[in-house]
Scaffold this active site. Structure first.
Site, PDB file in Angstrom:
ATOM      1  N   HIS A 152       0.821  -1.224   0.000  1.00  0.00           N
ATOM      2  CA  HIS A 152       0.000   0.000   0.000  1.00  0.00           C
ATOM      3  C   HIS A 152       0.850   1.267   0.000  1.00  0.00           C
ATOM      4  CE1 HIS A 152      -3.982  -1.913   0.682  1.00  0.00           C
ATOM      5  NE2 HIS A 152      -3.199  -2.917   1.035  1.00  0.00           N
ATOM      6  N   ASP A 355       3.542   9.140  -0.683  1.00  0.00           N
ATOM      7  CA  ASP A 355       2.272   8.487  -0.352  1.00  0.00           C
ATOM      8  C   ASP A 355       2.006   7.414  -1.399  1.00  0.00           C
ATOM      9  OD1 ASP A 355      -0.122   8.149   1.036  1.00  0.00           O
ATOM     10  OD2 ASP A 355      -0.569  10.294   1.052  1.00  0.00           O
TER      11      ASP A 355
HETATM   12  P1  ADQ Z   1      -3.160   5.863   4.729  1.00  0.00           P
HETATM   13  O1  ADQ Z   1      -1.766   6.350   4.932  1.00  0.00           O
HETATM   14  O2  ADQ Z   1      -3.934   5.642   5.951  1.00  0.00           O
HETATM   15  O3  ADQ Z   1      -3.195   4.561   3.845  1.00  0.00           O
HETATM   16  P2  ADQ Z   1      -5.058   7.251   2.821  1.00  0.00           P
HETATM   17  O4  ADQ Z   1      -4.929   6.588   1.521  1.00  0.00           O
HETATM   18  O5  ADQ Z   1      -5.231   8.722   2.694  1.00  0.00           O
HETATM   19  O6  ADQ Z   1      -3.832   7.044   3.802  1.00  0.00           O
HETATM   20  O7  ADQ Z   1      -6.309   6.628   3.546  1.00  0.00           O
HETATM   21  C1  ADQ Z   1      -6.796   7.158   4.717  1.00  0.00           C
HETATM   22  C2  ADQ Z   1      -8.246   6.734   4.911  1.00  0.00           C
HETATM   23  O8  ADQ Z   1      -8.569   7.026   6.258  1.00  0.00           O
HETATM   24  C3  ADQ Z   1      -9.198   7.498   4.021  1.00  0.00           C
HETATM   25  O9  ADQ Z   1     -10.257   6.660   3.657  1.00  0.00           O
HETATM   26  C4  ADQ Z   1      -9.680   8.628   4.923  1.00  0.00           C
HETATM   27  O10 ADQ Z   1     -10.993   9.072   4.673  1.00  0.00           O
HETATM   28  C5  ADQ Z   1      -9.616   7.991   6.290  1.00  0.00           C
HETATM   29  N1  ADQ Z   1      -9.272   9.022   7.270  1.00  0.00           N
HETATM   30  C6  ADQ Z   1      -8.117   9.704   7.352  1.00  0.00           C
HETATM   31  N2  ADQ Z   1      -8.191  10.612   8.347  1.00  0.00           N
HETATM   32  C7  ADQ Z   1      -9.398  10.494   8.885  1.00  0.00           C
HETATM   33  C8  ADQ Z   1     -10.106  11.167   9.937  1.00  0.00           C
HETATM   34  N3  ADQ Z   1      -9.548  12.148  10.635  1.00  0.00           N
HETATM   35  N4  ADQ Z   1     -11.350  10.765  10.223  1.00  0.00           N
HETATM   36  C9  ADQ Z   1     -11.923   9.780   9.516  1.00  0.00           C
HETATM   37  N5  ADQ Z   1     -11.339   9.135   8.520  1.00  0.00           N
HETATM   38  C10 ADQ Z   1     -10.101   9.470   8.206  1.00  0.00           C
HETATM   39  C11 ADQ Z   1      -2.226   3.709   3.225  1.00  0.00           C
HETATM   40  C12 ADQ Z   1      -1.209   4.398   2.310  1.00  0.00           C
HETATM   41  C13 ADQ Z   1      -1.919   5.210   1.246  1.00  0.00           C
HETATM   42  C14 ADQ Z   1      -2.876   4.311   0.458  1.00  0.00           C
HETATM   43  C15 ADQ Z   1      -3.777   3.533   1.408  1.00  0.00           C
HETATM   44  C16 ADQ Z   1      -4.609   2.490   0.662  1.00  0.00           C
HETATM   45  O11 ADQ Z   1      -0.336   5.221   3.075  1.00  0.00           O
HETATM   46  O12 ADQ Z   1      -0.993   5.816   0.370  1.00  0.00           O
HETATM   47  O13 ADQ Z   1      -3.674   5.116  -0.386  1.00  0.00           O
HETATM   48  O14 ADQ Z   1      -3.008   2.830   2.381  1.00  0.00           O
HETATM   49  O15 ADQ Z   1      -3.793   1.660  -0.104  1.00  0.00           O
END
Ligand code: ADQ
Length: 458
Positions: A152, A355
């Site tokens: 990921h 990311d």
């Molecule tokens: P993350 O680093 O966790 O994931 P991201 O892809 O942005 O980053 O996903 C975060 C998820 O958590 C999103 O669905 C978002 O809505 C939710 N989220 C974040 N902050 C939140 C908050 N304050 N309240 C509620 N919900 C929140 C890792 C990798 C990423 C990759 C994903 C999936 O780092 O690059 O996109 O896995 O593969």
């Protein structure tokens, strides 16, 4: 039909995580049958056995990490070594001698427990950097199954791999997967570069890798969200995130785990710079939602402190009695509220320094009203930028450029907003969560090893 066995660090329990990833894997498991294996969030004692968690049509098997494993495997090797390594932050790597043995031991322990559960024709799908060596451990125990791996986070840069203990084992370990799935074409190029540089591996004419007696395929599968579900939540005006106080007249939104890779200090500085440059008559706000994670790791505590300092400084400089420019909320927000917040905002800010993909970028686009959409400002270093080229792409290290992009987002004419949004939405829809999981499972089971033409020349 062969069963699917999904393995991830954390088992989704209850409805706490209804993100696209979880939904996509749920759907795949419902369709094929099988089980999802992962750890309980709380540490406990090692019983040597999985516990069945009720509540799904397929099996959920949980295990407990001991306190020692949490320290050495989870907070230690996974999150203090591999996480910064994959995100090109070797300066943030912190290593103690017990981390690497602790990480290997968890992978060995889990492999034994999994080997006792699987059938010979199960398809096994392992997730993320916590389990780079898992396939090799399963092979040692006699598993001949098709085993796929999805990373990921970004694939590490070749020269950074030298920071690992026993660096030569990294390529040898992941070569035991039949399919290595990565987020972007850039990640695939970095992975192939690593194999090419390794005298033990050979790039075959169909683009797959021969490593010893194993053949592995490397491909990109850009992850996505459940677009329809997210859009429905965004359109539901019952959940007003601002209550009776009403939404600010102009606001940008950021939603991230509070992680040093997400570029939050740069984002706050860019917003401060924008306030300096622009006419702040219409009192723009930045609403930043960032719940703390991994606070036991010092790098996370440091970025939390830095952000609190920046918030105080910028608000101190610009705030009025009835205007607070930065609202920094250190909590998670329920998904329906989040979806609504994206829809009401005029600008989505994603400024990651590295990311894998960044699902917030895709959620922001899916949540917009196509007739009057907000504008996405997106870091070039987020995987999402590889395909979402109609967002306002920025270098988040360049504070002035990011500040100018915020200004451009707030002042963009309606026609251009609609056009950019429609093009970004086309990408978000084309790469949705079910497409991601279906294409991965189809390639894993069909033994297709052909790379895309661009991958052959990468
Ligand atoms: P993350 O680093 O966790 O994931 P991201 O892809 O942005 O980053 O996903 C975060 C998820 O958590 C999103 O669905 C978002 O809505 C939710 N989220 C974040 N902050 C939140 C908050 N304050 N309240 C509620 N919900 C929140 C890792 C990798 C990423 C990759 C994903 C999936 O780092 O690059 O996109 O896995 O593969």
């Amino acid at each position: 039909m062969s069963r699917l066995v999904v393995i991830s660090n954390r088992l989704p329990i209850g409805d706490a995580s209804s993100g696209g990833l979880v939904v996509a894997l749920h759907d795949a498991l419902e369709k094929r049958g099988g089980c999802w294996i992962g750890a309980y969030p709380e540490a406990g004692s090692d019983t040597g056995k999985f516990e069945d968690v009720e509540g799904s049509h397929y099996r959920k098997l949980a295990f407990r990490l001991t306190q020692n494993e949490v320290e050495n495997y989870y907070l230690g090797f996974a999150n203090s070594v591999l996480w910064p390594l994959c995100h090109r932050r070797v300066d943030r790597v912190s290593m103690t001698p017990s981390y690497w043995p602790g990480y290997k031991a968890v992978n060995q322990r889990l492999a034994k427990m999994i080997a006792a559960e699987i059938r010979s024709d199960d398809l096994i799908w392992v997730h993320d950097y916590h389990f780079f060596p898992l396939a090799r451990e399963l092979r040692k125990l006699g598993a001949h199954n098709r085993i796929g791996f999805f990373l990921h986070v970004p694939f590490p840069v070749l020269s950074d791999l030298s920071i690992l203990p026993e660096p030569e084992t990294f390529a040898a370990n992941i070569a035991h997967y039949d399919l290595i799935g990565l987020q972007t074409r850039g990640d695939v190029a970095r992975c192939l570069e690593m194999f090419r540089a390794d005298y033990r591996s050979e790039l075959l004419s169909d683009g797959s890798i021969k490593f010893g007696d194993r053949i592995t395929t490397v491909r990109s599968f850009p992850i996505g969200i459940d677009v329809a579900a997210f859009r429905t939540e965004a359109q539901c005006d019952e959940s007003n995130p601002f209550g009776s106080s009403g939404a600010p007249e102009k606001f940008a939104v950021g939603v991230d785990r509070l992680d040093y890779t997400k570029g939050l200090p740069n984002r706050f500085k860019a917003f401060g710079r924008y306030l300096e440059l622009c006419d702040s008559e219409n009192r723009p706000c930045l609403i930043q939602i960032a719940p703390p994670t991994r606070q036991e790791v010092s790098a996370y505590q440091e970025v939390t402190d830095e952000l609190q300092g920046l918030t105080g400084k910028i608000n101190g400089q610009f705030a009025e009695l009835d205007w607070t420019p930065i609202r920094f909320i250190n909590r998670s927000v329920p998904r329906p509220k989040l979806a609504r917040l994206y829809r009401l905002s005029h600008c989505g800010l994603v400024t990651s320094l590295a990311d894998g993909m960044n699902l917030v970028a895709k959620e922001f686009v899916a949540a917009q009203d196509g007739e009057d959409p907000g504008v996405l400002v997106l870091s070039r270093f987020a995987g999402a930028a590889e395909d979402m080229t109609d967002a306002l792409l920025v270098n988040p290290y360049d504070i002035d450029e990011t500040a100018r992009a915020i200004h451009a987002a707030f002042t963009m004419p309606l026609g251009e907003r609609r056009e950019r949004h429609a093009k970004c939405l086309e990408v978000v829809e084309r790469t949705d969560a079910s497409h991601w999981s279906e294409s991965f499972v189809n390639i894993l089971k069909s033994r297709i090893s052909m790379l895309e033409p661009w991958e052959m020349t990468a």
